[in-house]
Structures are given as C-alpha cells and as structure tokens.
Design an enzyme around this catalytic site. Structure first.
Site, PDB file in Angstrom:
ATOM      1  N   LYS A  80      37.520  45.374  43.304  1.00 23.58           N
ATOM      2  CA  LYS A  80      38.705  46.322  43.645  1.00 23.58           C
ATOM      3  C   LYS A  80      38.577  47.584  42.509  1.00 23.58           C
ATOM      4  CE  LYS A  80      41.029  42.397  45.830  1.00 23.58           C
ATOM      5  NZ  LYS A  80      41.972  41.358  45.657  1.00 23.58           N
ATOM      6  N   GLN A 111      46.469  39.456  41.584  1.00 25.04           N
ATOM      7  CA  GLN A 111      45.288  38.870  42.138  1.00 25.04           C
ATOM      8  C   GLN A 111      45.866  37.419  42.212  1.00 25.04           C
ATOM      9  OE1 GLN A 111      42.362  40.139  43.219  1.00 25.04           O
ATOM     10  NE2 GLN A 111      41.964  38.036  43.926  1.00 25.04           N
ATOM     11  N   ASP A 116      49.531  45.636  48.425  1.00 25.40           N
ATOM     12  CA  ASP A 116      48.864  44.372  48.885  1.00 25.40           C
ATOM     13  C   ASP A 116      49.533  43.601  50.033  1.00 25.40           C
ATOM     14  OD1 ASP A 116      46.587  42.888  48.771  1.00 25.40           O
ATOM     15  OD2 ASP A 116      47.398  41.539  47.448  1.00 25.40           O
TER      16      ASP A 116
END
Ligand code: NAP
Length: 292
Positions: A61, A105, A128
């Site tokens: 990412k 994450q 996200d």
C-alpha cells in the site's frame, strides 16, 4: 456443448488494467491538489505487531502511495500494544491536520478490541471504510467512504457495464469489511440480494438462481462451476494460499458471462480504491481549510 453451459467462454474482468487506470487518475488528482494547495495527500498506515502478511500488505500500500504522489506516514506499534494505546494513537492521527486518511491494518491482535480501534478513526479520514459511521452512510446512500474491496467490486461491475437492477445477486460471506458492505452496495443499485454464510442451508440452490455471484468466503474453490447459472457474472474476492480463489475457476469459466481471475481481479482494485479515497479525503480537508 451441454445446454447448461454458455456458448462462449466467459470474458475475464481485468482488475489489474482497471486498477492501473484508476491509479493514473488518482495520481493526476494528487498532483493537481499538491500544485494547488502546496500539500500532498497523506495516508497514515498503522500496523500493530509484525505479522508477515500484514507487513507485506502495508508495504504494498505504501509503495502504491509513493507511485501516486501520496505521502504515507507509517506508525509501527509493538505487538503488545493495548486497545487504549491504539485508540490514543488513532485519535491523535484523527486530530492531526497533516494526515488526511488513516489505515489500520487488520486483523489486529486478539487482545485488542478491533471495533473500539476502528471507531477511534474520524469518519472524514476513514478511507478504508471500516467505521460504523462509514457503513451507515454507505447503506443509506449518504456521502462517506466505502469499504475498499466492496468499492473495488462495484467499480469492476461498472467497468464491464453490468446492469444490476432487478438482478438476483448472491453474496457468499457476511464479514463486516467485505460480504455485508458489498451486499449493501448491490442493494443500492437495485439488485435483489441474498446473503449466504456458514449456516446457509443448500448453498447450491441459491447459487443456481444467481445472476451475479460475489464469493467472499476464504475457502478454496468452495463454489463449484456446476452451481453457476449460465450467463452469470462471477466476482471472486477470495484469496487463498497458492493464488486460489473461492470459485472453481475452470468449472465456472464455461458457464459464466463475466468472471474475475485470481489473482488480477478484485485484489488490485482494493488498493486502487484506498488511494482514490485518500486523495478525495485530502481534497475535502485541504479545500475546506483554504475556504476558511
Ligand atoms: P471472514 O471474515 O473470514 O468471513 C468469511 C465469511 O464466509 C463468513 O461470513 C462465513 O460465514 C462465510 N463462510 C465460511 N464458510 C462458509 C461456507 N462453507 N459456506 C458459506 N459461507 C461460509 O473473511 P473476509 O475477511 O470476508 O474474507 C473473505 C475472503 O476474501 C478471504 O479469502 C480473504 O483473503 C479475501 N479478501 C480479499 C480482499 C482483496 O483485496 N482481494 C480483501 C479482503 C478479503 P459466518 O459469518 O457464518 O462465519
């Protein structure tokens, strides 16, 4: 050819090519924003512990951020980090005006209350799409950020002109980041949505009626080719060891009209949507500041 198979093999839905196009548009928007405001979009990546797969995902990412002209600020926390410490870190990033998007994450360690951690992310930085607020906004068709993999799936369906209105969509899997939100996005586009899960009786019967199948399970080739309705659109979000999806690809190929390969289908679109939403978040925050 059997009457239950399509006369032509399925067309592949090329997520790699679409992600490249979305990435180019995102990079152009990031460059324009940086030129206009003097500040580059910034994504904070937060990683708890050193799980090798998570380390790899975050690295990927961040590499993609760099290519798109997005600054990434990495926060590496020890595996022993508590929920309170993680919440405090995410709260501080939410308050920091130089950070426009936040990615935690996950999965985080089992000793951490993951939901509490997600909720510490300010909704306007939730690129996200993991907060309850983002899920509600998405489900009600209000402005906000979508969960990235579901968002990527919708982009793929649109790129291949899949008309969803009135179609029967079967989503296999109901996780908070994938199954549930993709069902909501399909519903918003007037599909008739059925969720299947580990307690579903007779999965095959549901699949055989489906015009659109979204596989989001994490069980290699759980979905058999013979259960795919001829002419269906098959989206395989599953990613299992050995580059194997949740759909029996070879079996489905002769029946589906459109199908995503694994890898190279849904996967690349997830990061593309993350970066696109990061730039959108930066645009909103920097432009709002400039207008004050
Ligand atoms: P998850 O949280 O483990 O959820 C799996 C879902 O599948 C659950 O809802 C579960 O049902 C259901 N399920 C399990 N066994 C089943 C069965 N035999 N029949 C029907 N449903 C069954 O997984 P996830 O995070 O959603 O991920 C799913 C897959 O997508 C994984 O392969 C993952 O690697 C992949 N993924 C890919 C991306 C990407 O960027 N390409 C992103 C995220 C995830 P219950 O709710 O009843 O337990």
């Amino acid at each position: 050819m059997s009457p239950t198979t399509s006369t032509v093999p399925a067309q592949l839905m090329d997520g790699t090519a679409l992600a490249r196009r979305v990435g180019e548009e995102t990079a152009a928007r990031a460059a324009e924003l940086t030129r206009r405001t003097g500040a580059a979009p910034c994504l904070a990546t937060v990683l708890v512990g050193e799980d090798p797969a998570s380390v790899t995902y975050v690295r990927m990412k961040r590499n993609r951020c760099a290519k798109a002209g997005i600054v990434s600020r990495h926060v590496a926390l020890p595996a022993a980090t508590t929920t309170e410490e993680l919440v405090a870190t995410l709260g501080a990033l939410s308050e920091d005006p130089t950070v426009h998007g936040i990615l935690l994450q996950h999965p985080v360690g089992e000793h951490i209350d993951e939901r509490a951690a997600f909720e510490a992310i300010a909704p306007h930085k939730d690129v996200d799409g993991v907060t309850l607020s983002s899920f509600a906004a998405m489900s009600f068709g209000r402005p906000g950020f979508v969960s990235c993999t579901p968002g990527g799936i919708m982009r793929l369906l649109d790129a291949y002109d899949v008309d969803l209105a009135g179609k029967r969509a079967v989503v296999v899997g109901r996780s908070a980041i994938l199954g549930k939100p993709v069902g909501m996005l399909l519903l918003a586009r007037d599909a008739t949505v059925t969720y299947c899960h580990s307690r579903t009786a007779d999965l095959s019967a549901h699949l055989r009626e489906a015009d659109v199948v979204v596989a989001a399970v994490g069980r290699p080739e759980l979905i058999r080719g013979e259960d795919i309705k001829p002419g269906a659109v098959v989206i395989d979000a599953g990613y299992n060891p050995g580059n194997v999806g949740d759909v029996d690809f070879d079996g489905a190929l002769s029946r589906a009209r459109l199908i995503t390969p694994v890898p190279g289908g849904v996967g690349p679109m997830t990061i593309a949507v993350l970066l696109e939403q990061t730039v959108a978040a930066a645009e909103r925050q920097l432009e709002a500041r400039a207008a004050r």
